[in-house]
Design an enzyme around this catalytic site. Structure first.
Site, PDB file in Angstrom:
ATOM      1  N   ILE A 196       0.989  -1.135  -0.003  1.00  0.00           N
ATOM      2  CA  ILE A 196       0.011   0.072  -0.112  1.00  0.00           C
ATOM      3  C   ILE A 196       0.740   1.041  -0.051  1.00  0.00           C
ATOM      4  CG2 ILE A 196      -0.404  -0.274   2.593  1.00  0.00           C
ATOM      5  CD1 ILE A 196      -2.943   1.205   2.301  1.00  0.00           C
ATOM      6  N   SER A 197       1.032   2.031  -0.872  1.00  0.00           N
ATOM      7  CA  SER A 197       1.657   3.263  -1.072  1.00  0.00           C
ATOM      8  C   SER A 197       1.644   4.168   0.153  1.00  0.00           C
ATOM      9  CB  SER A 197       1.220   3.879  -2.401  1.00  0.00           C
ATOM     10  OG  SER A 197       1.303   3.244  -3.515  1.00  0.00           O
ATOM     11  N   HIS A 251      -4.345  -7.582 -10.738  1.00  0.00           N
ATOM     12  CA  HIS A 251      -4.265  -9.145 -11.479  1.00  0.00           C
ATOM     13  C   HIS A 251      -3.968 -10.147 -10.647  1.00  0.00           C
ATOM     14  CE1 HIS A 251       0.696  -8.704 -12.007  1.00  0.00           C
ATOM     15  NE2 HIS A 251       0.303  -8.319 -10.785  1.00  0.00           N
ATOM     16  N   ASP A 308      -5.642  -7.701 -16.296  1.00  0.00           N
ATOM     17  CA  ASP A 308      -4.491  -7.225 -16.432  1.00  0.00           C
ATOM     18  C   ASP A 308      -4.699  -5.675 -16.910  1.00  0.00           C
ATOM     19  OD1 ASP A 308      -2.062  -6.309 -17.599  1.00  0.00           O
ATOM     20  OD2 ASP A 308      -1.681  -7.927 -18.806  1.00  0.00           O
ATOM     21  N   THR A 360       3.277  -5.767 -14.090  1.00  0.00           N
ATOM     22  CA  THR A 360       3.995  -6.929 -14.817  1.00  0.00           C
ATOM     23  C   THR A 360       2.921  -7.925 -15.100  1.00  0.00           C
ATOM     24  OG1 THR A 360       3.832  -8.074 -12.673  1.00  0.00           O
ATOM     25  CG2 THR A 360       5.921  -6.901 -13.376  1.00  0.00           C
TER      26      THR A 360
HETATM   27  N1  SAH Z   1      -2.735   1.610  -4.974  1.00  0.00           N
HETATM   28  C1  SAH Z   1      -2.367   0.404  -4.539  1.00  0.00           C
HETATM   29  C2  SAH Z   1      -0.902  -0.175  -4.817  1.00  0.00           C
HETATM   30  C3  SAH Z   1      -0.601  -1.593  -4.603  1.00  0.00           C
HETATM   31  S1  SAH Z   1       1.053  -2.047  -5.464  1.00  0.00           S
HETATM   32  C4  SAH Z   1      -2.333   0.432  -2.745  1.00  0.00           C
HETATM   33  O1  SAH Z   1      -1.937   1.488  -2.649  1.00  0.00           O
HETATM   34  O2  SAH Z   1      -2.710  -0.441  -2.321  1.00  0.00           O
HETATM   35  C5  SAH Z   1       0.722  -2.118  -6.941  1.00  0.00           C
HETATM   36  C6  SAH Z   1      -0.502  -3.165  -7.404  1.00  0.00           C
HETATM   37  O3  SAH Z   1      -0.321  -3.559  -8.893  1.00  0.00           O
HETATM   38  C7  SAH Z   1      -0.154  -4.709  -6.871  1.00  0.00           C
HETATM   39  O4  SAH Z   1      -1.279  -5.129  -6.037  1.00  0.00           O
HETATM   40  C8  SAH Z   1       0.136  -5.617  -8.220  1.00  0.00           C
HETATM   41  O5  SAH Z   1      -0.651  -6.826  -7.804  1.00  0.00           O
HETATM   42  C9  SAH Z   1      -0.645  -4.830  -9.141  1.00  0.00           C
HETATM   43  N2  SAH Z   1      -0.252  -4.848 -10.484  1.00  0.00           N
HETATM   44  C10 SAH Z   1       0.793  -5.146 -11.033  1.00  0.00           C
HETATM   45  N3  SAH Z   1       0.804  -5.601 -12.526  1.00  0.00           N
HETATM   46  C11 SAH Z   1      -0.418  -5.439 -12.836  1.00  0.00           C
HETATM   47  C12 SAH Z   1      -1.133  -5.715 -13.787  1.00  0.00           C
HETATM   48  N4  SAH Z   1      -0.475  -5.773 -14.953  1.00  0.00           N
HETATM   49  N5  SAH Z   1      -2.521  -5.505 -13.957  1.00  0.00           N
HETATM   50  C13 SAH Z   1      -3.121  -5.225 -12.759  1.00  0.00           C
HETATM   51  N6  SAH Z   1      -2.529  -4.954 -11.391  1.00  0.00           N
HETATM   52  C14 SAH Z   1      -1.136  -5.239 -11.503  1.00  0.00           C
END
Ligand code: SAH
Length: 246
Positions: free
Chosen positions: A59-60, A120, A153, A242
């Site tokens: 979580i940022s 994802h 995705d 990713t």
């Molecule tokens: N805004 C979120 C950030 C979570 S970290 C927060 O503050 O809680 C980034 C997130 O991106 C992770 O949960 C990871 O699973 C997701 N992620 C990475 N690649 C992705 C993709 N291709 N499609 C969807 N989600 C993705």
């Protein structure tokens, strides 16, 4: 970063971020006051730092969530449609919902605000849903379908609900996926961390061996006339956007 901005309660944290001018917009402040981070961050919820939420995700930090909302704020009007890619814990999705869903909105209004969170990792989609269900309002928004968490995705956006007034990307992309710009409304704005995207000047400098690596936030504006303008705004460190883990 800025530890004194942390607090012992959600209100104290948000007030301290505001006093330190890490968030400046009153509407963003109100929206953040309306979501208890303890429902989303497993430990030290009121510290201004990122926290692990499992599955390699974080979580940022609260000030980053604040910045993201502030960059998008002109497009986060009551009734707007928003896509939150890499929704992870679901915290920002909920804050975004507070900005665009009119109080008392029932789900019947055709011009209703709506927020889609997409991740994802199915376990994180479940986590976001259950985190948001910890508050009555979070439960209500999900039951009415005004907030929806989807497994998919995010690099493909989410065509079914496009166009979006605002798209937030919470993980660092390899490139500025054009489909996300296609799914923006005109006017609309995309906030996206990108790994290796260069301005024309930087491309020229790179021929001289002067590098500009690292991840940067880009804001991409689709203007009312459909023209697109991109701006590189500040350097960040996000987990990568990713392929889904097998
Ligand atoms: N805004 C979120 C950030 C979570 S970290 C927060 O503050 O809680 C980034 C997130 O991106 C992770 O949960 C990871 O699973 C997701 N992620 C990475 N690649 C992705 C993709 N291709 N499609 C969807 N989600 C993705």
């Amino acid at each position: 970063m800025a530890w004194y901005c942390s607090g012992s309660t959600n209100t104290e944290l948000v007030e301290n971020l505001f006093k330190a001018e890490l968030i400046k917009n009153e509407r963003v402040k109100e929206a953040m006051l309306g979501v208890d981070r303890a429902h989303y961050a497993p430990s030290r919820p009121y510290f201004d730092s990122p926290q692990s939420i499992g599955h390699g995700a974080t979580i940022s930090a609260p000030h980053m969530h604040g910045h993201a909302c502030e960059y998008l704020i002109d497009h986060l009007y009551p009734g707007a449609r928003v896509l939150d890619i890499g929704s992870g814990s679901g915290y920002l999705t909920h804050v975004l919902a507070n900005l665009v869903i009119k109080p008392g909105q029932t789900g019947q209004d055709p011009n209703q605000g709506r927020v889609i969170g997409i991740d994802h990792i199915p376990e994180l989609v479940d986590l976001a849903r259950s985190n948001m269900n910890k508050s009555k309002e979070g439960q209500r928004l999900q039951q009415l379908g005004l907030v929806q968490f989807i497994t998919g995705d995010g690099r493909l956006g989410w065509e079914a609900e496009a166009p979006y007034d605002a798209i937030h990307v919470g993980a660092a992309a390899e490139e500025m996926h054009p489909v996300l710009i296609e799914q923006l409304r005109a006017p609309g704005r995309l906030f996206i961390p990108v790994e290796s995207e260069y301005t024309a000047t930087e491309t020229a400098l790179s021929y001289l061996g002067i590098g500009h690596g690292g991840q940067w936030i880009w804001v991409v504006d689709k203007k009312a006339d459909g023209s697109v303008q991109k701006e590189k705004v500040f350097q960040v460190r996000y987990v990568p956007l990713t392929d889904a883990p097998r």
